[in-house]
Design an enzyme around this catalytic site. Structure first.
Site, PDB file in Angstrom:
ATOM      1  N   SER A 172      37.342  36.898  36.837  1.00 16.93           N
ATOM      2  CA  SER A 172      36.109  36.308  36.448  1.00 16.93           C
ATOM      3  C   SER A 172      35.715  35.290  37.261  1.00 16.93           C
ATOM      4  O   SER A 172      35.818  35.350  38.458  1.00 16.93           O
ATOM      5  CB  SER A 172      36.528  35.764  34.796  1.00 16.93           C
ATOM      6  OG  SER A 172      35.524  34.723  34.477  1.00 16.93           O
TER       7      SER A 172
ATOM      8  N   HIS B 187      32.953  39.315  35.315  1.00 14.51           N
ATOM      9  CA  HIS B 187      32.362  38.622  34.619  1.00 14.51           C
ATOM     10  C   HIS B 187      30.899  38.113  35.483  1.00 14.51           C
ATOM     11  O   HIS B 187      31.299  37.682  36.510  1.00 14.51           O
ATOM     12  CB  HIS B 187      32.816  37.307  33.837  1.00 14.51           C
ATOM     13  CG  HIS B 187      33.725  37.828  33.099  1.00 14.51           C
ATOM     14  ND1 HIS B 187      34.651  36.910  32.455  1.00 14.51           N
ATOM     15  CD2 HIS B 187      33.794  38.880  32.201  1.00 14.51           C
ATOM     16  CE1 HIS B 187      35.323  37.222  31.400  1.00 14.51           C
ATOM     17  NE2 HIS B 187      35.177  38.550  31.532  1.00 14.51           N
TER      18      HIS B 187
ATOM     19  N   ASP C 224      39.478  37.264  28.511  1.00 13.19           N
ATOM     20  CA  ASP C 224      39.090  38.581  28.245  1.00 13.19           C
ATOM     21  C   ASP C 224      39.792  39.400  29.478  1.00 13.19           C
ATOM     22  O   ASP C 224      40.007  38.773  30.464  1.00 13.19           O
ATOM     23  CB  ASP C 224      37.450  38.440  28.854  1.00 13.19           C
ATOM     24  CG  ASP C 224      37.047  40.123  28.698  1.00 13.19           C
ATOM     25  OD1 ASP C 224      37.356  40.686  27.897  1.00 13.19           O
ATOM     26  OD2 ASP C 224      36.098  40.283  29.621  1.00 13.19           O
TER      27      ASP C 224
END
Lengths: 268, 191
Positions: free
Chosen positions: B17, B44, B137
Site C-alpha cells: 500500500s 492499493h 489489508d
C-alpha cells in the site's frame, strides 16, 4: 453462525440452482461462486448446505437468492470517461427513432440512473426507451422507487463532477429526509423485464446494450453464450459496452467490431 | 517447519500500500530479465485514476508489466498489476478473474482477496510477499498463503515507510522470512 460452503457443497448446489433458474450455474467462475455462496450463506444465516438446497428447491429462498447473488454496481458514473464518450460521441450520432437501450442484467440502480442523467442532459430522454432485466422483485421495487445507496453518495457526486455536465447533481437527485432519490420523471420511458436475459428479452432490437462488468463472473463458455444472445438484439450499426477490463471472446470476434476500445464500446 | 522448495512456482504474489510503489519499482528494475515465473502485484490505488501507475512501473521494469483483462492466462516472466477499482483473483487454471464486488478492508483491489485466491489455487507452489502499507489489508491473506504451505515473506517493518500492514501480518503468524528490500530482491533473483 453461518457456514462457508466447501468445493463439494458448491458442486451440490449448482445443479439445483441451474434447475430452478434455468441458467447453468456451473458456468460461473469458480472462485466467484465460492465467494458469493459464502456471502449468501452469511447474509441469510444459512445453517447447512442441505437446508439451503431444500429451501431453493421449495422456492422459499428464490427471491432472497435473486436479490443477494448478483454483484451490485459499484457506483454511479463508474469510469466517467465512458459516460462522457456516450454523451458526446454516441448520442449525437443516433438516428431519431433509435434511442433504445438495454441493460440485460440490472442488479442495482447505478448504471441505469447514470444513463438517465446523460439522456436528460442531452435533451433526448423523451424519445429514448430503456429496457432493463431485473431478476429480483425486491430489487425491482427499490430501483423503481428511485432511491440511491446513501453509502455511495459522495463517490457518486465526485464521479458526476468529472462528467463536466451543464447541470448540478441536485438538478437530478432530490434529498428527502436524508435519503437521495433520482427525479422520478426521468424513469417514464423505462420498461422493466422480469427474470434474466437468457430467458427474457425485449420484444425489439435496441441501439445500445450496456453490459459492463457482468461477464467477469462467467466462465468462457457462458460468456460466449451471452454475447451471442446479446448480439441478436442489437440493430445493425448498434453498440455494446462492456467493462474496461473485459474483452469480447475469441469465438465471437466476428459478431462485434471494436469501436472505441479504451471505453470497450463495440459495434455490431 | 522447513518447507521443501517446490520444483517450480505457479506465481509470486506481491501486496503493498502506501510507499510501496517506489519499492515495487525498485524490485522490478533489479529483477533478472530472465525471471521465469509470473508476478502478480496488488497495490492499493486510487479508484478513479486508470492510468499512470502501469506506465510508471513499465518505465523501469526489466519485465513486461500489464494490467490483465478478465480471464487472461498467466505467463512466466510477466508482471500482472491489479487494475484500479477491480479485485483480482487467481483461478485453479492460472487465469485471472476480476471482480467489482464490495470493497474489502476499504480497498478495491484488496490484497487479502488476491492472496486468498492465489493461496487456494497455487497452494505450496507460490511465494507471497507483503510490503509496506498503511492498513491491515493483506495480513490475513498472507497468513492464508502460509497456512496453505506457500512460502511467505514480510518486509522488515524497520525498513517500511508505513509499518501497519507488515506489523499486522507479523502479529498473526511467523512468515518464512522477514526481509529488507535488498534481501527481497536477492531472494527473487535466487529462484
Amino acid at each position: 453462525m453461518a457456514i462457508a460452503p466447501t468445493i463439494h457443497d458448491i458442486r451440490e448446489i449448482t445443479p439445483v440452482l441451474s434447475d430452478k433458474f434455468k441458467i447453468d450455474f456451473s458456468n460461473y467462475a469458480f472462485s466467484f461462486l465460492r465467494r458469493r455462496f459464502a456471502h449468501i450463506f452469511n447474509v441469510l444465516n444459512v445453517k447447512s448446505t442441505k437446508d439451503f438446497i431444500e429451501k431453493i428447491k421449495s422456492g422459499e429462498l428464490t427471491e432472497d437468492f435473486s436479490y443477494h447473488f448478483p454483484v451490485p454496481d459499484t457506483e454511479m458514473f463508474r469510469d466517467p470517461s465512458f459516460w462522457r464518450y456516450l454523451r458526446l460521441k454516441i448520442l449525437p450520432g443516433l438516428e431519431e427513432d433509435k434511442f433504445s437501450f438495454w441493460f440485460p442484467q440490472l442488479v442495482s440502480c447505478e448504471e441505469l440512473f447514470s444513463l438517465l442523467v446523460i439522456l436528460k442532459e442531452e435533451g433526448v430522454i423523451d424519445k429514448a426507451k430503456v429496457y432493463c432485466n431485473v431478476s429480483s422483485a425486491k430489487k425491482l421495487e427499490e430501483i423503481k422507487s428511485g432511491i440511491t445507496d446513501s453509502k455511495k453518495i459522495e463517490l457518486n457526486k465526485q464521479n458526476f463532477k468529472r462528467l463536466e455536465l451543464n447541470h448540478h447533481f441536485e438538478d437530478y437527485f432530490i434529498n428527502e429526509d436524508g435519503k437521495v432519490f433520482i427525479d422520478k420523471s426521468l424513469m417514464t420511458n423505462v420498461e422493466f423485464l422480469k427474470g434474466n436475459f437468457f430467458n427474457e428479452v425485449p420484444n425489439t432490437t435496441v441501439s445500445f446494450v450496456i453490459f459492463r462488468n457482468r461477464m467477469i463472473y462467467y466462465n468462457a463458455k457462458l460468456q460466449v453464450n451471452a454475447e451471442e444472445i446479446l448480439a441478436k438484439y442489437i440493430h445493425k450499426g448498434g453498440y455494446m459496452a462492456i467493462g474496461i477490463k473485459e474483452r469480447i471472446s475469441q469465438a465471437n470476434q466476428s459478431l462485434f467490431d471494436e469501436y472505441e476500445i479504451s471505453e470497450k464500446i463495440y459495434k455490431v | 517447519m522447513v518447507k521443501n522448495k517446490p520444483a517450480y512456482y505457479k506465481g509470486i504474489v506481491i501486496g503493498g500500500s502506501a510507499g510501496s510503489f517506489s519499492l515495487v519499482t525498485k524490485i522490478l528494475s533489479r529483477i533478472k530479465p530472465d525471471f521465469k515465473y509470473p508476478i502478480i502485484i496488488c497495490l492499493h490505488r486510487l479508484k478513479h485514476i486508470r492510468s499512470g501507475l502501469l506506465e510508471g512501473l513499465n518505465l523501469k521494469s526489466n519485465l513486461s508489466v500489464v494490467e490483465p483483462y478478465d480471464k487472461l492466462r498467466l505467463e512466466g516472466g510477466k508482471v500482472y498489476l491489479a487494475p484500479s477499482n477491480y479485485h483480482l483473483f487467481i483461478e485453479f487454471d492460472s487465469t485471472v478473474s476480476l471482480s467489482t464486488e464490495e470493497v474489502l478492508n476499504h480497498s478495491r483491489p484488496s490484497i487479502d482477496h488476491t492472496f486468498f485466491s492465489a493461496a487456494t489455487s497455487f497452494r505450496e507452489k507460490m511465494v507471497g510477499i507483503l510490503l509496506t502499507g498503511a492498513n491491515k489489508d493483506g495480513a490475513r491473506g498472507i497468513k492464508d498463503v502460509h497456512n496453505k504451505n506457500g512460502f511467505t515473506i514480510v518486509q522488515d517493518p524497520k525498513t517500511c515507510d508505513v509499518d501497519m500492514m507488515t506489523k499486522s501480518a507479523l502479529q498473526l503468524f511467523n512468515p518464512d522470512k522477514v526481509l529488507s528490500p535488498e534481501e527481497i530482491i536477492d531472494f527473487l533473483n535466487s529462484l
